[in-house]
Design a protein around this motif. Sequence first.
Motif, mmCIF file in Angstrom:
data_model
loop_
_atom_site.group_PDB
_atom_site.id
_atom_site.type_symbol
_atom_site.label_atom_id
_atom_site.label_comp_id
_atom_site.label_asym_id
_atom_site.label_seq_id
_atom_site.Cartn_x
_atom_site.Cartn_y
_atom_site.Cartn_z
ATOM 1 N N LYS A 19 -31.493 -31.060 -4.057
ATOM 2 C CA LYS A 19 -30.067 -31.136 -3.728
ATOM 3 C C LYS A 19 -29.225 -30.461 -4.802
ATOM 4 O O LYS A 19 -28.251 -29.776 -4.506
ATOM 5 C CB LYS A 19 -29.639 -32.604 -3.563
ATOM 6 N N SER A 22 -29.371 -26.747 -4.325
ATOM 7 C CA SER A 22 -28.521 -26.308 -3.217
ATOM 8 C C SER A 22 -27.059 -26.266 -3.632
ATOM 9 O O SER A 22 -26.326 -25.330 -3.294
ATOM 10 C CB SER A 22 -28.697 -27.249 -2.016
ATOM 11 N N PHE A 23 -26.629 -27.277 -4.385
ATOM 12 C CA PHE A 23 -25.246 -27.315 -4.850
ATOM 13 C C PHE A 23 -24.954 -26.156 -5.803
ATOM 14 O O PHE A 23 -23.931 -25.480 -5.689
ATOM 15 C CB PHE A 23 -24.957 -28.643 -5.556
ATOM 16 N N ALA A 26 -24.653 -22.835 -4.045
ATOM 17 C CA ALA A 26 -23.448 -22.729 -3.215
ATOM 18 C C ALA A 26 -22.162 -22.738 -4.042
ATOM 19 O O ALA A 26 -21.072 -22.632 -3.479
ATOM 20 C CB ALA A 26 -23.400 -23.882 -2.212
ATOM 21 N N SER A 27 -22.284 -22.815 -5.378
ATOM 22 C CA SER A 27 -21.104 -22.943 -6.245
ATOM 23 C C SER A 27 -21.120 -21.902 -7.360
ATOM 24 O O SER A 27 -21.243 -22.236 -8.544
ATOM 25 C CB SER A 27 -21.051 -24.356 -6.842
ATOM 26 N N HIS A 32 -15.497 -22.632 -5.650
ATOM 27 C CA HIS A 32 -16.540 -23.188 -4.785
ATOM 28 C C HIS A 32 -17.115 -24.477 -5.373
ATOM 29 O O HIS A 32 -17.458 -25.403 -4.625
ATOM 30 C CB HIS A 32 -17.656 -22.156 -4.578
ATOM 31 N N SER A 35 -14.597 -27.184 -4.559
ATOM 32 C CA SER A 35 -14.584 -27.426 -3.115
ATOM 33 C C SER A 35 -15.822 -28.199 -2.669
ATOM 34 O O SER A 35 -15.727 -29.160 -1.886
ATOM 35 C CB SER A 35 -14.502 -26.092 -2.366
ATOM 36 N N ASN A 36 -16.989 -27.814 -3.150
ATOM 37 C CA ASN A 36 -18.227 -28.503 -2.772
ATOM 38 C C ASN A 36 -18.282 -29.909 -3.357
ATOM 39 O O ASN A 36 -18.831 -30.828 -2.731
ATOM 40 C CB ASN A 36 -19.435 -27.687 -3.234
ATOM 41 N N SER A 37 -17.714 -30.089 -4.542
ATOM 42 C CA SER A 37 -17.664 -31.428 -5.143
ATOM 43 C C SER A 37 -16.746 -32.351 -4.344
ATOM 44 O O SER A 37 -17.050 -33.534 -4.147
ATOM 45 C CB SER A 37 -17.180 -31.343 -6.593
ATOM 46 N N LEU A 39 -16.162 -32.224 -1.156
ATOM 47 C CA LEU A 39 -16.873 -32.637 0.061
ATOM 48 C C LEU A 39 -17.789 -33.831 -0.216
ATOM 49 O O LEU A 39 -17.863 -34.764 0.583
ATOM 50 C CB LEU A 39 -17.688 -31.469 0.614
ATOM 51 N N LYS A 40 -18.456 -33.803 -1.360
ATOM 52 C CA LYS A 40 -19.351 -34.904 -1.711
ATOM 53 C C LYS A 40 -18.553 -36.178 -2.028
ATOM 54 O O LYS A 40 -18.969 -37.281 -1.670
ATOM 55 C CB LYS A 40 -20.229 -34.505 -2.903
ATOM 56 N N THR A 96 -16.326 -26.463 -14.781
ATOM 57 C CA THR A 96 -16.549 -25.892 -13.448
ATOM 58 C C THR A 96 -16.757 -24.388 -13.561
ATOM 59 O O THR A 96 -17.178 -23.745 -12.600
ATOM 60 C CB THR A 96 -15.346 -26.145 -12.519
#
Length: 272
Positions: A19, A22-23, A26-27, A32, A35-37, A39-40, A96
């Motif tokens: 996981k 994947s994160f 995608a970041s 990104h 944004s992905n954080s 969502l989680k 980040t």
Amino acid sequence: PFETMASETIAAYIPFAEKACSFLSASPDPFHAVSNSVLKLEASGFVQLSKRDPFLGKIQPGGKYYYTINKSTLVAFCVGHKFQSGNGFKIIGGHTDSPNLKVKPRSKRSGSGCIQLDVECYGGGLWHTWFDRDLGISGRVLVREKDGRVVQKFVMVDKPVARVSSLCIHLQSASERQSFTVNKEDHLQPIIGTEEMVFQEGVKDQLNGFSEEEKEDIESCTWKKEHEPQLLKLIASELQISVKDIADFELNLFDTQKACLGGIQSELILIV
């Protein structure tokens, strides 16, 4: 035996490590990553707060909250069920962003028959590691809507469109082969195409394939004239907008090779 126990322990954490891979893949930039954080966090019950409104009366014991700054910084916190005003708190901080090659505000550049991208070094990077990698482009694009509003959209061109190539060995001097010294202004400007291909496809007109409206916009915009038209076209295509709708962008390069597990027992997370 210790080895058997270690293997079992590693195996138990592999799903979590996958996981994480994947994160990370995608970041590739702060936008990104945030944004992905988010969502989680939302999937875990966190509630978004607005910095423009007072928090008074909105934060409750047992609550989970977050807010963002410039879409590149994320602040998230949980309130204990027994919290009382004046109690202490714990803070964990992280980045980040990371060292990368950032596209300059005026990125148009060419040399030796190649179309290049003018970039600058962001942060304290190990710049020699950026050579001979398949680089994509990601970041934030400011898009002008039909009603005149400017909105932020994130783009991720996840394919090798740029490359910082090493010089072949027979064109290097003996001293250069012994010491790989990087000139950040000259050696790190990636190649994104060849002038010959642009001329062939555009019949010696880089704006061939653009609508008349897009041509007029590029030719009349001082900022857009300083970028390779094919780069603008690529960004617009990824966002499914017109080139004329691009108001500005903040882009960087990233390695398209995905984060993965490595080591004999998959005990390592490999990030490039």
